[in-house]
Scaffold this motif. Structure first.
Motif, short mmCIF file in Angstrom:
data_model
loop_
_atom_site.label_atom_id
_atom_site.label_comp_id
_atom_site.label_asym_id
_atom_site.label_seq_id
_atom_site.Cartn_x
_atom_site.Cartn_y
_atom_site.Cartn_z
N VAL A 290 39.96 45.06 38.45
CA VAL A 290 40.59 45.83 37.37
C VAL A 290 42.01 45.28 37.22
CG1 VAL A 290 41.15 48.13 36.51
CG2 VAL A 290 39.22 47.82 38.09
N GLN B 32 45.78 44.27 36.29
CA GLN B 32 46.89 45.02 35.74
C GLN B 32 47.85 44.14 34.94
OE1 GLN B 32 46.98 48.57 36.28
NE2 GLN B 32 44.90 47.91 36.82
N VAL C 9 36.71 47.17 44.93
CA VAL C 9 37.33 47.40 43.62
C VAL C 9 38.83 47.20 43.82
CG1 VAL C 9 37.74 49.06 41.77
CG2 VAL C 9 35.55 49.07 43.00
N SER D 175 33.15 52.82 32.09
CA SER D 175 33.38 51.38 32.26
C SER D 175 33.30 50.96 33.73
CB SER D 175 34.73 50.98 31.67
OG SER D 175 35.80 51.63 32.34
N LEU D 176 33.85 51.80 34.60
CA LEU D 176 33.81 51.45 36.03
C LEU D 176 32.40 51.62 36.59
CD1 LEU D 176 35.47 50.43 38.37
CD2 LEU D 176 36.10 52.79 38.91
N HIS E 123 36.67 43.86 34.99
CA HIS E 123 36.77 45.07 34.18
C HIS E 123 37.59 44.77 32.93
CE1 HIS E 123 38.33 49.06 32.94
NE2 HIS E 123 37.19 49.50 33.42
N THR F 95 42.93 50.01 32.74
CA THR F 95 42.73 51.44 32.99
C THR F 95 41.24 51.76 33.06
OG1 THR F 95 44.76 51.90 31.74
CG2 THR F 95 43.31 53.77 32.22
N PRO F 96 40.71 51.97 34.25
CA PRO F 96 39.27 52.24 34.36
C PRO F 96 38.92 53.64 33.86
CG PRO F 96 40.32 52.42 36.51
CD PRO F 96 41.38 51.94 35.56
N HIS G 85 42.76 45.08 42.20
CA HIS G 85 43.61 44.74 41.05
C HIS G 85 43.57 43.27 40.67
CE1 HIS G 85 45.74 43.94 44.71
NE2 HIS G 85 46.69 43.30 44.08
#
Length: 404
Positions: free
Chosen positions: A329, A331, A308, A360-361, A351, A355-356, A310
């Motif tokens: 995820v 940014q 997981v 959602s995550l 994602h 902001t997880p 960015h």
């Protein structure tokens, strides 16, 4: 040769790979980069000289100033880069300029002044104009919603770059006796930019007016051992899920760590949390979690169940090469692009948003940890090139011989 950059770890690490390949092939290289301790230690670990340039990239990133201060920050970076490159370029025959626009323009300006050949290299293609996609908008300068034609948007992008960075670029140029440039983007990119990305992960399509050289990603085989405590954690149970956001500050990092740990635990998995510039930390003292600082991602990613992250170019490339499923995820900047590429290739999940949340995550992890995603990740990993830094080093050395 001088390799220059200003940016995050993802901007510095490729230069480590290129510098090492140059040395193996008989060349010499030094690196101009921000003076952050992470970068100093990384370059020292492989015996490559670092010439510090500009302010701390970590401090500037974590400060998160308003978009209105971007020209001022650009001026600070460009001025520092001109001074550093001028001092470091003595005896060099090529300057490789990477990083943010003001830094690249400053490095190329010094090379121009000294009569040294320079090459601009980018680690993602989104700054290279293409009619097939729109440009990225800068913070505080959104494109008019009524403009949808890509060429119009690229024209607006050029004007936006001039407005943001023109003074930052041209003031130090004047200080070394060079005329101003009236198109910062064109000056930075040049006629033959290098794209240091993998053709499978980041396919470039030929575009009129740009003679792009795609070398492959500049990944250096990392032989550093993993810390003993980390090895002990990995060997104490099934492969954990790695959670880390690299050089992203994640101002809500406490919530991000809690959400991530709880979502991973809900999948019945152990968790490996990377501190990074967000300073992620464990949320409790249960033995199914472990926190790690600087570590060899090449060795580590092959031993985890999923990554997981960015969506930085370097992390995405390393995870793809390791054949491990990803949850990206994103940014900012190019990170949504890399998230999209991971999803399009079927090697992970993009994602929705930076902001997880637990739901959602958890959903993203469920898809990433499915057997089909893991099989696809391994298949794509077998197609990733490993010789990008060697290709680039040979091109640089050949160019130097042609000039001698």
């Amino acid at each position: 040769m001088l390799l220059s950059t200003y940016g995050s770890r993802g901007d510095v690490e490729p230069l480590v790979g290129l510098a090492m390949r140059l040395r193996e092939l008989g060349g010499e290289a030094r690196v101009c980069a921000p003076p952050d301790e992470d970068f100093v230690e990384r370059l020292a670990s492989v015996g490559v000289e670092l010439v510090p340039a500009g302010p701390s990239a970590r401090a500037m990133t974590k400060a998160a100033p308003p978009p209105s201060s971007l020209p001022q920050r650009a001026a600070e970076v460009a001025a520092g880069m001109v001074d550093a490159v001028t001092a470091a370029a003595d005896g060099c025959d090529v300057v490789v300029a990477t990083g943010v626009y003001p830094a690249v323009a400053a490095a190329r300006s010094v090379a121009e002044k000294l009569g040294i050949r320079s090459v601009h290299a980018t680690f993602q293609q989104l700054t290279l104009p293409s009619p097939r996609r729109p440009p990225l908008a800068y913070p505080g300068r959104p494109f008019p919603p009524e403009v949808t034609d890509n060429q119009e948007l690229w024209d607006l992008d050029a004007r936006s770059i001039d407005a943001l960075f023109g003074a930052a670029v041209n003031t130090p140029r004047a200080s070394i006796g060079l005329p101003p440039v009236d198109d910062v983007r064109a000056y930075v990119i040049g006629e033959r930019p290098w794209l240091a990305t993998d053709p499978v992960l980041d396919p470039w399509q030929r575009t009129a007016g740009l003679d792009v050289v795609q070398t492959g990603a500049w990944l250096l085989p990392d032989e550093r051992p993993l810390p003993d405590a980390l090895l002990a954690f990995l060997e104490a149970g099934p492969p954990p899920v790695y959670v880390g956001f690299g050089s992203m500050p994640l101002h809500a990092s406490g919530d991000a760590a809690r959400v991530a740990v709880e979502a991973v635990r809900a999948q019945g998995r152990r968790v490996l949390v990377s501190h990074g510039w967000a300073d992620l930390a464990l949320i409790d003292d249960r033995d199914d979690c472990f926190a790690v600082g600087e570590a060899n991602h090449q060795a580590l990613f092959g031993r985890v169940a999923a990554v997981v992250h960015h969506g930085g170019a370097g992390t995405t490339a390393t995870a793809t090469r390791a054949g491990v499923p990803q949850v990206v995820v994103p940014q900012l900047a190019d990170q949504p692009y890399w998230a999209g590429r991971v999803a399009e290739l079927g090697i992970g999940v993009a994602h929705d948003g930076p902001t997880p949340a637990f739901a959602s995550l958890s959903a993203a992890l469920g898809t990433a940890l499915a057997p089909g995603t893991g099989a696809r990740a391994k298949a794509v990993a077998a197609t990733v090139r490993t010789d990008g830094a060697t290709v680039a080093a040979k091109l640089l050395l050949a160019a130097g011989q042609d000039r001698s």
